[in-house]
Design an enzyme around this catalytic site. Sequence first.
Site, PDB file in Angstrom:
ATOM      1  N   GLY A   1       0.923  -1.111  -0.032  1.00  0.00           N
ATOM      2  CA  GLY A   1      -0.087   0.091   0.125  1.00  0.00           C
ATOM      3  C   GLY A   1       0.771   1.211   0.211  1.00  0.00           C
TER       4      GLY A   1
ATOM      5  N   GLY B   1      -1.888  -1.681   9.952  1.00  0.00           N
ATOM      6  CA  GLY B   1      -2.677  -0.453  10.386  1.00  0.00           C
ATOM      7  C   GLY B   1      -3.986  -0.433   9.745  1.00  0.00           C
TER       8      GLY B   1
ATOM      9  N   PRO C   1      -5.054  -0.795  15.606  1.00  0.00           N
ATOM     10  CA  PRO C   1      -6.052   0.020  15.436  1.00  0.00           C
ATOM     11  C   PRO C   1      -5.562   1.599  15.263  1.00  0.00           C
ATOM     12  CG  PRO C   1      -6.913  -1.352  16.841  1.00  0.00           C
ATOM     13  CD  PRO C   1      -5.418  -1.708  16.872  1.00  0.00           C
TER      14      PRO C   1
ATOM     15  N   HIS D   1     -12.878  12.163  11.039  1.00  0.00           N
ATOM     16  CA  HIS D   1     -11.961  12.006  10.084  1.00  0.00           C
ATOM     17  C   HIS D   1     -12.147  12.729   8.764  1.00  0.00           C
ATOM     18  CE1 HIS D   1     -10.948   8.528  13.012  1.00  0.00           C
ATOM     19  NE2 HIS D   1      -9.882   8.295  12.283  1.00  0.00           N
TER      20      HIS D   1
ATOM     21  N   LYS E   1     -12.166   8.745   4.112  1.00  0.00           N
ATOM     22  CA  LYS E   1     -12.125   7.384   5.058  1.00  0.00           C
ATOM     23  C   LYS E   1     -12.935   6.530   4.528  1.00  0.00           C
ATOM     24  CE  LYS E   1     -11.591   5.788   9.615  1.00  0.00           C
ATOM     25  NZ  LYS E   1     -10.627   4.777   8.959  1.00  0.00           N
TER      26      LYS E   1
HETATM   27  N1  NDP Z   1      -3.564   2.205  12.420  1.00  0.00           N
HETATM   28  C1  NDP Z   1      -3.414   3.569  12.135  1.00  0.00           C
HETATM   29  O1  NDP Z   1      -2.738   4.129  13.214  1.00  0.00           O
HETATM   30  C2  NDP Z   1      -3.792   3.917  11.019  1.00  0.00           C
HETATM   31  C3  NDP Z   1      -4.558   3.434  10.241  1.00  0.00           C
HETATM   32  N2  NDP Z   1      -5.242   3.851   9.044  1.00  0.00           N
HETATM   33  C4  NDP Z   1      -5.681   2.862   8.049  1.00  0.00           C
HETATM   34  O2  NDP Z   1      -4.743   2.514   7.101  1.00  0.00           O
HETATM   35  C5  NDP Z   1      -5.622   2.244   5.760  1.00  0.00           C
HETATM   36  C6  NDP Z   1      -4.915   3.123   4.771  1.00  0.00           C
HETATM   37  O3  NDP Z   1      -5.144   4.356   4.924  1.00  0.00           O
HETATM   38  P1  NDP Z   1      -4.640   5.454   3.889  1.00  0.00           P
HETATM   39  O4  NDP Z   1      -3.268   5.333   3.721  1.00  0.00           O
HETATM   40  O5  NDP Z   1      -5.158   6.880   4.404  1.00  0.00           O
HETATM   41  O6  NDP Z   1      -5.586   5.192   2.671  1.00  0.00           O
HETATM   42  P2  NDP Z   1      -5.079   5.409   1.075  1.00  0.00           P
HETATM   43  O7  NDP Z   1      -6.496   5.047   0.282  1.00  0.00           O
HETATM   44  O8  NDP Z   1      -4.423   6.488   1.055  1.00  0.00           O
HETATM   45  O9  NDP Z   1      -4.066   4.130   0.872  1.00  0.00           O
HETATM   46  C7  NDP Z   1      -4.513   2.790   0.522  1.00  0.00           C
HETATM   47  C8  NDP Z   1      -3.712   2.286  -0.427  1.00  0.00           C
HETATM   48  O10 NDP Z   1      -3.717   0.993  -0.525  1.00  0.00           O
HETATM   49  C9  NDP Z   1      -3.703   0.423  -1.867  1.00  0.00           C
HETATM   50  N3  NDP Z   1      -3.982  -1.042  -1.982  1.00  0.00           N
HETATM   51  C10 NDP Z   1      -5.419  -1.104  -2.153  1.00  0.00           C
HETATM   52  N4  NDP Z   1      -5.453  -2.499  -2.215  1.00  0.00           N
HETATM   53  C11 NDP Z   1      -4.268  -2.964  -2.294  1.00  0.00           C
HETATM   54  C12 NDP Z   1      -3.578  -4.186  -2.608  1.00  0.00           C
HETATM   55  N5  NDP Z   1      -4.420  -5.298  -2.542  1.00  0.00           N
HETATM   56  N6  NDP Z   1      -2.283  -4.484  -2.327  1.00  0.00           N
HETATM   57  C13 NDP Z   1      -1.250  -3.347  -2.256  1.00  0.00           C
HETATM   58  N7  NDP Z   1      -1.988  -1.916  -2.188  1.00  0.00           N
HETATM   59  C14 NDP Z   1      -3.137  -1.925  -2.206  1.00  0.00           C
HETATM   60  C15 NDP Z   1      -4.219   1.434  -2.581  1.00  0.00           C
HETATM   61  O11 NDP Z   1      -3.693   1.678  -3.893  1.00  0.00           O
HETATM   62  P3  NDP Z   1      -4.852   2.051  -4.831  1.00  0.00           P
HETATM   63  O12 NDP Z   1      -5.173   3.653  -5.079  1.00  0.00           O
HETATM   64  O13 NDP Z   1      -3.832   1.644  -6.278  1.00  0.00           O
HETATM   65  O14 NDP Z   1      -5.911   1.172  -4.951  1.00  0.00           O
HETATM   66  C16 NDP Z   1      -3.714   2.872  -1.767  1.00  0.00           C
HETATM   67  O15 NDP Z   1      -2.478   3.366  -2.274  1.00  0.00           O
HETATM   68  C17 NDP Z   1      -7.127   2.617   6.160  1.00  0.00           C
HETATM   69  O16 NDP Z   1      -7.645   1.418   6.507  1.00  0.00           O
HETATM   70  C18 NDP Z   1      -6.971   3.578   7.260  1.00  0.00           C
HETATM   71  O17 NDP Z   1      -8.086   3.525   8.108  1.00  0.00           O
HETATM   72  C19 NDP Z   1      -4.881   5.278   8.484  1.00  0.00           C
HETATM   73  C20 NDP Z   1      -4.072   6.078   9.502  1.00  0.00           C
HETATM   74  C21 NDP Z   1      -3.559   5.562  10.601  1.00  0.00           C
HETATM   75  O1  LIG Z   2      -8.311   6.439   8.004  1.00  0.00           O
HETATM   76  C1  LIG Z   2      -7.665   6.857   8.828  1.00  0.00           C
HETATM   77  O2  LIG Z   2      -7.280   8.193   8.379  1.00  0.00           O
HETATM   78  C2  LIG Z   2      -7.369   6.395  10.272  1.00  0.00           C
HETATM   79  N1  LIG Z   2      -7.599   5.211  10.497  1.00  0.00           N
HETATM   80  C3  LIG Z   2      -7.582   4.537  11.674  1.00  0.00           C
HETATM   81  C4  LIG Z   2      -8.989   4.254  12.376  1.00  0.00           C
HETATM   82  O3  LIG Z   2      -9.924   3.882  11.384  1.00  0.00           O
HETATM   83  O4  LIG Z   2      -9.040   4.231  13.333  1.00  0.00           O
HETATM   84  C5  LIG Z   2      -6.653   5.416  12.469  1.00  0.00           C
HETATM   85  C6  LIG Z   2      -6.658   6.959  12.429  1.00  0.00           C
HETATM   86  O5  LIG Z   2      -7.963   7.035  13.257  1.00  0.00           O
HETATM   87  C7  LIG Z   2      -6.721   7.307  11.156  1.00  0.00           C
END
Ligand code: NDP
Ligand SMILES: O=C(O)C1=N[C@H](C(=O)O)C[C@H](O)C1
Length: 249
Positions: free
Chosen positions: A10, A78, A106, A135, A139
Site C-alpha cells: 500500500g 494498520g 487500530p 476523520h 475514509k
Molecule cells: N492504524 C493506524 O494508526 C492508521 C490506520 N489507517 C488505516 O490505514 C488504511 C490506509 O489508509 P490510507 O493510507 O489513508 O488510505 P489510502 O486510500 O490513501 O491508501 C490505501 C492504499 O492501498 C493501496 N491498495 C489497495 N489494495 C491494495 C492491495 N491489494 N495491495 C497493495 N496495495 C493496495 C491503494 O492503492 P490504489 O489507490 O491503487 O487502489 C492505496 O494506495 C486505512 O484502513 C486506514 O483507516 C490510517 C491511518 C492511521
Molecule cells: O483512516 C484514517 O485516517 C485512520 N484510520 C484509523 C482508524 O480507523 O481508526 C486510525 C486513525 O484514526 C486514522
Amino acid sequence: MNAIRVAVIGAQGRMGAQAVDAITEAEGLELVATLGSSDSLESLLEKNVDVAVELTVPASTETNVAFLVDHDIDTVVGTTGWDADKLSGLKELLAEHSDTAVLIAPNFSIGAVLAMRFAELAAPYFDSAEVVEIHHPRKLDAPSGTANYTAQRIAAARNDAGLAPVPDATEIDPHGARGAVVDGIHVHAIRQQGMTASEEIHFGSSGEALTIRTDSHSTSAFMPGIVTAVRSISDYTGLVHGLENMLDL
Ligand SMILES: NC(=O)C1=CN([C@@H]2O[C@H](COP(=O)(O)OP(=O)(O)OC[C@H]3O[C@@H](n4cnc5c(N)ncnc54)[C@H](OP(=O)(O)O)[C@@H]3O)[C@@H](O)[C@H]2O)C=CC1
Ligand SMILES: O=C(O)C1=N[C@H](C(=O)O)C[C@H](O)C1
C-alpha cells in the site's frame, strides 16, 4: 547487527507513502520492497523480507495478511476492518505458523494509544460513556477502527466492573441520531474536510463529566508507532492486538 528488511504494502497511499519515508530514515531498518494495488505479493518472496507493513484498504487486508503469514513473514497491520471474525480466523492461521507474529494496530499514534488506555481506566467509574470520532471525508469505513476498539475496551472494562448498561431513555430515533452501538457503547462518526483523525471519549456520572480527546493533525503522528512495531515484532509470536501490547501499557 543486520538491518531489518522491510516491505511496505500500500506504498502509494497516504499512510504507505509516509511509512516508506519513515522506514527509509529509521536506523536499523532497510526498505527492500514497496507494493501497490497492481503489484503481486509473490514478488516479495525473492526479497528476503523480515517484516511487512500492511497499509491498504479494508477489502484487501485479510487476504494480504494471510499470504504474508503463509510465508512466515512478520507483519505490522494498520489497515482497518479487522472485526472479531477476521481476528479469530487470523489467530487460527497463526497457530499453524508458530514463529510468526502479526500486529493489528487500530491506531499507531501514542496519543490515541494512551487515550484508549485512559478510557479503559476511567470506564468503571462512570455511568455514561460514548465515543465521537472525526476523520477526513476520504475514509472508507465508519466508525473508525480506533473508535470500535475504544468502545470494545470501555465495554469490557464496564463489564468486568459489573456496571449496568449505559442509561438512555431514547424511544424515538427515526434518523439514527444516537449513532452506532458497539458492545453497548454509542459511537458517532463525523467526516470533515481538513481533518486527519480525532477522537473524543465522553464519560458522565451524577454531577460530573470527563472528556478524553486525542488529535492526529497529520499522518506523521503514526510513524513512530510503525517504526517501533517493526523493530519489536520479532520478539512476539501469534496475534498481537493493539500497539499498547508492545509499549507495556
Ligand atoms: N492504524 C493506524 O494508526 C492508521 C490506520 N489507517 C488505516 O490505514 C488504511 C490506509 O489508509 P490510507 O493510507 O489513508 O488510505 P489510502 O486510500 O490513501 O491508501 C490505501 C492504499 O492501498 C493501496 N491498495 C489497495 N489494495 C491494495 C492491495 N491489494 N495491495 C497493495 N496495495 C493496495 C491503494 O492503492 P490504489 O489507490 O491503487 O487502489 C492505496 O494506495 C486505512 O484502513 C486506514 O483507516 C490510517 C491511518 C492511521
Ligand atoms: O483512516 C484514517 O485516517 C485512520 N484510520 C484509523 C482508524 O480507523 O481508526 C486510525 C486513525 O484514526 C486514522
